[in-house]
Write an enzyme that holds these catalytic residues in place. Structure first.
Site, PDB file in Angstrom:
ATOM      1  CG  ASP A 133      -1.803   1.191   1.325  1.00  0.00           C
ATOM      2  OD1 ASP A 133      -2.677   1.335   0.448  1.00  0.00           O
ATOM      3  OD2 ASP A 133      -1.631   2.000   2.256  1.00  0.00           O
ATOM      4  CD  GLU A 136      -2.572   2.461  -3.279  1.00  0.00           C
ATOM      5  OE1 GLU A 136      -3.644   3.071  -3.366  1.00  0.00           O
ATOM      6  OE2 GLU A 136      -1.866   2.484  -2.263  1.00  0.00           O
TER       7      GLU A 136
END
Length: 737
Positions: free
Chosen positions: A399, A452
């Protein structure tokens, strides 16, 4: 003269809770050539009894809670047990050897210990045939570290750990403890402050808001050997990911499904819908529901909200046995400020990055990790390896990679300190991510890593050997943003924004991309996918089916957040289940069926996934018809393949009985998929058999679009006469000459 174990300085340190070497004072100590002595510390006790080789003896009482018992030379830790005030009879923790070794120290302080999850935290084990739990923790600036729990009435002076290295590793074996025992760390800082902390390496925690750590004994018997043996082969296959938040997929009796219930239902659902993987929003332990798991406090622990450690293993095992891979969302970029967890762990910012004027990340008001410290990198690396090794995770989605890579991410000038070259790149984070990817790919072939990453940082998916970060895939945030930006436009304005659809192809093959429609796009006022679509209800559903078809056809792996597959109307909330009752409504049933058929076509069509990161997998046919909003392209499984798929997307609202596309010379063409099918809730248009047109035939036809010649010499190309339904994706099987 007092015996050495009554040395005033040693005793004062022990009693005051500042003794860092209790193992040197307590346990079995040599008193003479012929005699040893058992030395015990029992603060507050008036008497202490010892069972020595089957006989009960009372220990001598000295001052300040020190007790001792002379014994024959050569006695072993197994030969005696101590009676505690609560009636417990247990072996003496300080009689057992310390197992943290030089190799452990070297690897950990270098940042490369690949089994740190078996060496740090609470580790059930046997030493000399005696079962118990080893407690090991890194707290270099602490004066004392104790393990506290029900077993010692949460008294910090009873079980202080021994500092086994100058670099701050502490250890103690507590005999008799078993899985399920609750514990925390009591840490005395350099300034004398007493902190109570959860275990950063804890494998399980009490249900939030509790923060107690729980001992876990991993004894699960896996049944997924066949899956793991074949995993490396599957890595190059189709990838159609269903993104799931465990707590809000389905509820039962007004409660989220637990891990085992979810396993049985979700595995069948994914098979039915032709998803190849599920991606779980973080199931690492976290204190706040509203963080969705992205503010992690237990990097080695599944959240207890939905069941036990073993229950999550059952979930993953079940998914594997149904042929479904499991990807974990993982957050190594920042951690919450909660005082019970890692923040200022030993009285200093041990895990925190401190070189910016403010230690808090401006976006999330969390701490960022200090990747310059090898021990911090090892903590994070160990977490990833733990999930792969112990939990059989098949992929890790990292993330907020951008926030890791840039020192100035979210910060204004003056709020960050440049790197040693004057740049804004976090060089330590770059090295950590390279190490992370290198070790995972070497150690676990077939396990995939996803970034990401929302900027243009180069070489995200290029190998480390070639100077890249080494990820397998990068989330294509630009494609997602541009695509949804286009779909949100009302129909009269779309002709002016068709570049939103065509521009991403300029960089589509610069990385290995995954195309996401993720949870972030259906919350915080952004509306659900169907809520983004313009027009009346019929047009909204048609546009959603078109969107799902567009995603399936585009080059790149696929990810769809739960609910998008049936047209969830409300924005997603982590505090309720999806609106499954919508499947009683015809239009929602249609979208659901359409999604299922698209997914099936995708996984069974190599043209849509094989080599989809290579430019030769894609060839434009036409993107010039901005007025009607039509784009068309071919997808190939290889550059020599004559069997292609022709993907046609009509973003307008008109119906054309005859629409002529420019085309390469063909032998055959047949329709495979039409999202305007009546069965999907469409108008049933677009099913007229396509007609292949030679260049001579094209000249005689009246066209509804500007015909874009494909030949280099500018000559008229072949054509394909199709019926174009409104707001639909058409997919044809084409054999080229």
């Amino acid at each position: 003269m007092d015996p050495f174990f009554l040395n005033t300085q040693h005793v004062e340190l022990l009693v005051s809770g500042k003794q860092s070497s209790p193992q040197d004072l307590l346990g079995i100590v040599s008193e003479s050539l012929n005699q040893d002595r058992i030395v015990l510390f029992r603060p507050g006790a008036k008497t202490v009894f010892v069972e020595l080789q089957g006989k009960i003896q009372q220990a001598e009482s000295h001052h300040s809670g020190i007790f001792s018992l002379p014994v024959t030379k050569g006695i072993s830790p197994q030969d005696y047990r101590v009676y505690h005030q609560n009636g417990l009879l247990a072996h003496d923790p300080y009689a057992f050897p310390l197992l943290w070794g030089e190799i452990d120290s070297f690897l950990f302080h270098e940042g490369t210990h690949q089994h740190i999850y078996d060496r740090m935290g609470a580790i059930p084990c046997e030493i000399g045939g005696v079962p118990g739990v080893r407690f090991v923790i890194w707290a270099p600036h602490a004066q004392r570290v104790s393990v506290v729990g029900d077993f010692n009435c949460w008294h910090g002076l009873v079980n202080p750990l021994h500092k086994v290295s100058d670099q701050g590793v502490w250890e103690l074996f507590v005999p008799g403890l078993t899985a399920g025992s609750c514990y925390k760390w009591e840490i005395v800082t350099a300034s004398g402050q007493v902190l109570i902390k959860s275990d950063p390496y804890g494998k399980f925690f009490g249900s939030p808001p509790q923060s107690v750590s729980v001992v876990v004994d991993d004894r699960y018997e896996w049944g997924d050997k066949e899956w793991l043996d074949e995993r490396s082969k599957k890595a190059e296959g189709p990838m159609n990911i269903y993104e799931v938040h465990v707590g809000s997929w389905r509820w039962q009796e007004e409660q989220p499904l637990n891990y085992r219930e979810l396993a049985d239902q979700l595995s069948l659902y994914c098979k039915q819908m032709h998803y190849t993987h599920v991606e779980l929003l973080p199931v690492t332990e976290h204190p706040l529901n509203e963080s969705w798991g992205y503010q992690t406090t237990g990097y080695y622990a599944p959240t207890s909200r939905y069941g036990s450690f073993e229950d999550l293993q059952y979930f993953i095992d079940t998914m594997h046995q149904h042929g479904i891979g499991v990807i974990l969302d993982w957050v190594p970029g920042h951690f919450p400020v909660d005082s019970f967890a890692m923040s200022n762990f030993d009285g200093t910012p041990l895990y925190e990055y401190t070189r910016n004027p403010s230690p808090l990340h401006p976006h999330w008001h969390t701490y960022t990790f200090d990747y310059a410290k090898p021990e911090v990198c090892n903590f994070l690396l160990g977490s990833a390896l733990f999930w792969i090794d112990k939990m059989h995770i098949d992929g890790i989605r990292v993330d907020a990679v951008s926030s890791m890579l840039y020192l100035d991410y979210g910060r204004n000038p003056g709020e960050w300190i440049p790197n040693r070259y004057g740049g804004r790149e976090n060089l330590d984070a770059v090295r950590f991510l390279q190490q992370f990817n290198t070790i995972i790919h070497e150690k676990y072939p077939g396990v995939l890593t996803f970034a990401e990453e929302s900027t243009t940082f180069p070489k995200i998916t290029v190998s480390v050997e070639e100077g890249g970060l080494g990820f397998d895939y990068k989330w294509n945030m630009g494609w997602m943003h541009d695509t949804l930006h286009y779909f949100e436009k009302d129909f009269p304005y779309r002709p002016y924004h068709q570049s939103d659809l065509t521009f991403p192809q300029w960089y589509a093959f610069s990385e290995r991309f995954l195309l996401p429609f993720s949870h972030d796009e259906v919350v915080h006022g952004k509306r659900s996918l169907i809520g983004k679509m313009p027009g009346d209800a019929w047009r909204q559903f048609a546009q959603l089916r078109l969107l799902l078809g567009y995603q399936i056809c585009q080059p790149g792996k696929k990810l769809l957040f739960m609910g998008g597959e049936f047209g969830q109307g409300r924005e997603w909330s982590p505090n309720r289940e999806l609106d499954w009752d919508l499947l009683d409504i015809h239009y929602h049933q249609g979208v659901h069926l359409c999604s299922q058929k698209l997914n099936s076509l995708y996984v069974n069509s190599p043209q849509l996934w094989k080599g989809d990161h290579l430019p030769q997998s894609f060839r434009w046919i036409d993107f010039s018809d901005t007025r009607n909003g039509v784009v068309a392209y071919l997808r190939f499984a290889s550059d020599e393949d004559k069997e292609a798929l022709l993907c046609v997307h009509h973003f307008g609202v008109n119906h054309f009985l005859h629409y002529i596309l420019p085309m390469l010379p063909m032998k055959s063409c047949s329709l495979l998929m039409n999202t305007d099918d009546l069965a999907f809730g469409g108008s049933g248009k677009g099913f007229r058999n396509p007609k292949m047109l030679t260049p001579e035939m094209v000249r005689k036809e009246k066209t509804s679009s500007e015909l874009a010649p494909l030949d280099d010499d500018g000559s008229v190309a072949w054509g394909l006469d199709i019926e174009m339904p409104p707001s639909a994706t058409l997919i044809f099987s084409v054999t080229l000459q």
